[in-house]
Design a protein around this motif. Structure first.
Motif: not given
Length: 260
Positions: A1, A5-6, A9, A29
């Motif tokens: 990822m 994007d992490r 999230e 993650f």
């Protein structure tokens, strides 16, 4: 990822749980605690989260996510809702589209409908329809809200007074049976109410995670007759309050068909 994007999230998780530890995020993650601490430091600088003692973090008063952040959220659900909604639109109609990613997905599905007139307050819908040779597009204009990529304000409201529509399709940050559509800004809720008042049929596209959700304090009241369009992940308990109020509920499958 990817890092971006992490971090998006992480913000989403904070919105649903309210408090998340560094250790939990690192395990989620599959990265080191140091990486998560750097993420949290950057998100704190951006005003998207607040750090708490012990390395945990809490969301700052539900800050509004940007359109870019929402683009890839619940992608399959938005496509399912868009496919069902597009099937309701007939050639020759005049419809009104809200701003946002769910309604933007609907605009994508409408590109080849012949003799269709679409008015919209959203840049996403405008982008999706810009290359269509069959759809006549009207932009309502107004003041651009950069976070939502939608137009609001007196110019948009004045444009609405000159038009009526067969259908209006609205997005939502949250929707409840009691209070209606929840948004981050009073100008948005006022405009949505005006949009509903100019259309014969009102549809709200809200994927399952938005049902019963109230992240902000601004509300748009819904009319006595409207249609809630959601996806197959919607739980019966989340739908029950809407059913109790006589709301027509459409649960859309991935192919755009309706769950009966």
């Amino acid at each position: 990822m990817r890092t971006r994007d992490r971090r998006d999230e992480i913000v989403r998780l904070a919105m649903t749980s309210g408090l998340t530890s560094v250790e939990e995020l690192a395990a989620t993650f599959d990265v080191t605690a140091s990486t998560i601490r750097r993420d949290l430091a950057r998100l704190t600088e951006e005003g998207r989260v607040a750090r708490t003692y012990g390395g945990a973090m809490a969301l700052l008063a539900h800050p509004e996510p940007s359109l870019r952040q929402r683009t890839h959220e619940a992608f399959a659900a938005k496509r399912a809702m868009a496919r069902w909604a597009a099937a309701q639109v007939s050639s020759g109609e005049t419809i009104l589209l809200d701003a946002g990613t769910s309604v933007g997905a609907l605009a994508h599905e409408l590109r080849d409908v012949p003799r269709l007139t679409v008015a919209t307050t959203g840049l996403t819908a405008l982008e999706r329809l810009a290359g269509s040779e069959t759809v006549h597009v009207e932009c309502l204009g107004g003041t651009l809200r950069h976070l939502s990529q939608g137009f609001v304000g007196p110019l948009a409201e004045a444009a609405l007074e000159r038009l009526t529509f067969d259908r209006v399709f609205l997005g939502a940050d949250g929707v409840t049976a009691e209070n209606g559509i929840c948004e981050a800004d009073l100008q948005q809720t006022r405009l949505k109410e005006l949009m509903m008042g100019r259309a014969d049929r009102v549809y709200v596209l809200a994927h399952s995670e938005k049902l019963g959700r109230r992240p902000f304090n601004s509300w748009a009241r819904l009319p006595s007759q409207w249609v809630l369009v959601t996806d197959e992940a919607a739980e019966p308990a989340a739908l029950a309050p809407f059913e109790a109020r006589g709301v027509e509920i459409v649960v859309a499958r991935a192919d755009g068909s309706r769950v009966e």
